[in-house]
Write a protein that holds these residues in place. Structure first.
Motif, mmCIF file in Angstrom:
data_model
loop_
_atom_site.group_PDB
_atom_site.id
_atom_site.type_symbol
_atom_site.label_atom_id
_atom_site.label_comp_id
_atom_site.label_asym_id
_atom_site.label_seq_id
_atom_site.Cartn_x
_atom_site.Cartn_y
_atom_site.Cartn_z
ATOM 1 N N ASN A 144 0.725 -1.210 0.136
ATOM 2 C CA ASN A 144 0.423 -0.251 0.384
ATOM 3 C C ASN A 144 0.518 1.565 -0.327
ATOM 4 O O ASN A 144 0.488 2.116 0.639
ATOM 5 N N THR A 145 2.098 1.265 -1.208
ATOM 6 C CA THR A 145 2.801 2.638 -0.870
ATOM 7 C C THR A 145 3.154 2.373 -1.717
ATOM 8 O O THR A 145 3.189 2.378 -3.348
ATOM 9 N N VAL A 146 2.945 4.023 -2.177
ATOM 10 C CA VAL A 146 3.741 4.927 -3.722
ATOM 11 C C VAL A 146 4.720 5.435 -3.019
ATOM 12 O O VAL A 146 4.990 6.171 -2.316
ATOM 13 N N TYR A 147 5.556 5.410 -4.299
ATOM 14 C CA TYR A 147 7.163 6.176 -3.513
ATOM 15 C C TYR A 147 7.201 7.156 -4.924
ATOM 16 O O TYR A 147 7.314 6.972 -6.255
ATOM 17 N N LEU A 148 8.047 7.791 -4.419
ATOM 18 C CA LEU A 148 8.496 9.038 -5.480
ATOM 19 C C LEU A 148 10.513 8.451 -5.599
ATOM 20 O O LEU A 148 11.306 9.088 -5.147
ATOM 21 N N GLN A 149 10.595 8.388 -7.494
ATOM 22 C CA GLN A 149 12.720 8.481 -6.296
ATOM 23 C C GLN A 149 12.518 9.244 -7.634
ATOM 24 O O GLN A 149 12.706 9.861 -8.954
ATOM 25 N N MET A 150 13.636 10.002 -6.747
ATOM 26 C CA MET A 150 14.013 11.084 -7.388
ATOM 27 C C MET A 150 15.745 11.479 -8.145
ATOM 28 O O MET A 150 16.294 10.462 -6.590
ATOM 29 N N SER A 151 15.677 11.196 -9.049
ATOM 30 C CA SER A 151 17.781 10.673 -9.661
ATOM 31 C C SER A 151 17.935 12.555 -10.173
ATOM 32 O O SER A 151 16.923 13.189 -10.729
ATOM 33 N N SER A 152 19.053 12.562 -9.941
ATOM 34 C CA SER A 152 19.376 14.061 -10.723
ATOM 35 C C SER A 152 18.989 15.172 -10.289
ATOM 36 O O SER A 152 18.401 16.274 -10.842
ATOM 37 N N PRO A 153 18.919 15.508 -9.166
ATOM 38 C CA PRO A 153 17.508 16.889 -8.027
ATOM 39 C C PRO A 153 18.197 17.870 -8.518
ATOM 40 O O PRO A 153 19.401 17.574 -7.953
ATOM 41 N N LYS A 154 17.828 18.983 -8.280
ATOM 42 C CA LYS A 154 18.304 20.271 -9.107
ATOM 43 C C LYS A 154 17.540 20.750 -6.793
ATOM 44 O O LYS A 154 17.120 21.051 -6.675
ATOM 45 N N THR A 155 18.489 22.034 -7.506
ATOM 46 C CA THR A 155 18.603 23.683 -6.194
ATOM 47 C C THR A 155 16.918 23.550 -6.097
ATOM 48 O O THR A 155 16.397 23.517 -4.982
ATOM 49 N N GLU A 156 16.172 23.962 -7.228
ATOM 50 C CA GLU A 156 15.148 24.590 -7.621
ATOM 51 C C GLU A 156 14.054 23.038 -7.414
ATOM 52 O O GLU A 156 12.910 23.160 -7.671
ATOM 53 N N ASP A 157 14.336 21.785 -6.953
ATOM 54 C CA ASP A 157 13.656 20.613 -6.616
ATOM 55 C C ASP A 157 13.489 20.702 -5.338
ATOM 56 O O ASP A 157 12.576 20.182 -4.184
ATOM 57 N N THR A 158 13.530 22.116 -4.024
ATOM 58 C CA THR A 158 14.235 21.706 -3.284
ATOM 59 C C THR A 158 12.621 22.014 -2.445
ATOM 60 O O THR A 158 12.177 23.303 -3.144
ATOM 61 N N ALA A 159 11.601 21.395 -1.332
ATOM 62 C CA ALA A 159 10.261 21.879 -1.489
ATOM 63 C C ALA A 159 9.864 21.216 -0.394
ATOM 64 O O ALA A 159 10.706 19.976 0.046
ATOM 65 N N VAL A 160 8.372 21.215 0.083
ATOM 66 C CA VAL A 160 7.808 20.270 0.762
ATOM 67 C C VAL A 160 7.243 19.385 -0.344
ATOM 68 O O VAL A 160 6.160 19.922 -0.859
ATOM 69 N N TYR A 161 7.169 17.857 0.602
ATOM 70 C CA TYR A 161 6.746 16.959 -1.190
ATOM 71 C C TYR A 161 5.724 16.434 -0.090
ATOM 72 O O TYR A 161 5.737 16.156 0.814
ATOM 73 N N TYR A 162 4.388 16.572 -0.921
ATOM 74 C CA TYR A 162 3.512 15.817 -0.333
ATOM 75 C C TYR A 162 2.573 15.092 -1.109
ATOM 76 O O TYR A 162 2.160 14.426 -2.393
ATOM 77 N N CYS A 163 2.191 14.041 -0.310
ATOM 78 C CA CYS A 163 1.375 12.359 -1.195
ATOM 79 C C CYS A 163 0.244 12.700 -1.114
ATOM 80 O O CYS A 163 -0.367 13.375 0.047
ATOM 81 N N ALA A 164 -0.668 12.703 -2.341
ATOM 82 C CA ALA A 164 -1.785 12.635 -1.770
ATOM 83 C C ALA A 164 -2.355 11.214 -3.035
ATOM 84 O O ALA A 164 -2.498 11.171 -4.094
ATOM 85 N N ALA A 165 -3.846 11.777 -2.290
ATOM 86 C CA ALA A 165 -5.309 10.469 -3.299
ATOM 87 C C ALA A 165 -6.125 10.989 -2.870
ATOM 88 O O ALA A 165 -7.207 12.204 -2.559
#
Length: 125
Positions: A77-98
């Motif tokens: 019952n899990t969803v993932y977000l694989q973040m590869s080669s992140p950039k500084t502009e990817d800095t944020a609070v990340y929220y999961c939603a259903a």
């Protein structure tokens, strides 16, 4: 109801990798489309990626295409977000939603009824 709990956030160097996890409880996981949104300081909540449970198709924002990948593990019952080669502009609070499969049509945050608490991702240079 659905309860969502994110984990995996933290500090990552630009060009590194990070995997966010979101575990759902409550109603059957398969009844919902899942998505990741993010919100940086001074900005509105932004769509990142979504996964359609019925046909397993995914949708990724142009800003993260070819770098981030959304996936799921139904057994957990899990969803993932694989973040590869992140950039500084990817800095944020990340929220999961259903969102109910009967409601979700696109990328609008208001189509999603359940949200996690958010996990901070900070990308350093």
């Amino acid at each position: 109801q659905v309860q969502l709990v994110e984990s995996g956030g933290g500090l990552v160097q630009a060009g590194g990798s990070l995997r966010l996890s979101c575990t759902a409880s409550g109603r059957p996981f398969s009844s919902y489309h899942m998505a990741w949104f993010r919100q940086a300081p001074g900005k509105e909540r932004e769509f990142v990626a979504a996964i359609n449970w019925s046909d397993r198709r995914t949708d990724h924002a142009d800003s993260v295409k070819d770098r981030f990948t959304i996936s799921r593990d139904n057994a957990k019952n899990t969803v993932y977000l694989q973040m590869s080669s992140p950039k500084t502009e990817d800095t944020a609070v990340y929220y999961c939603a259903a969102g109910s499969v009967l409601v979700v049509r696109g990328r609008a945050p208001n189509e999603y009824n359940y949200w996690g608490q958010g996990t901070q991702v900070t990308v350093s240079s």
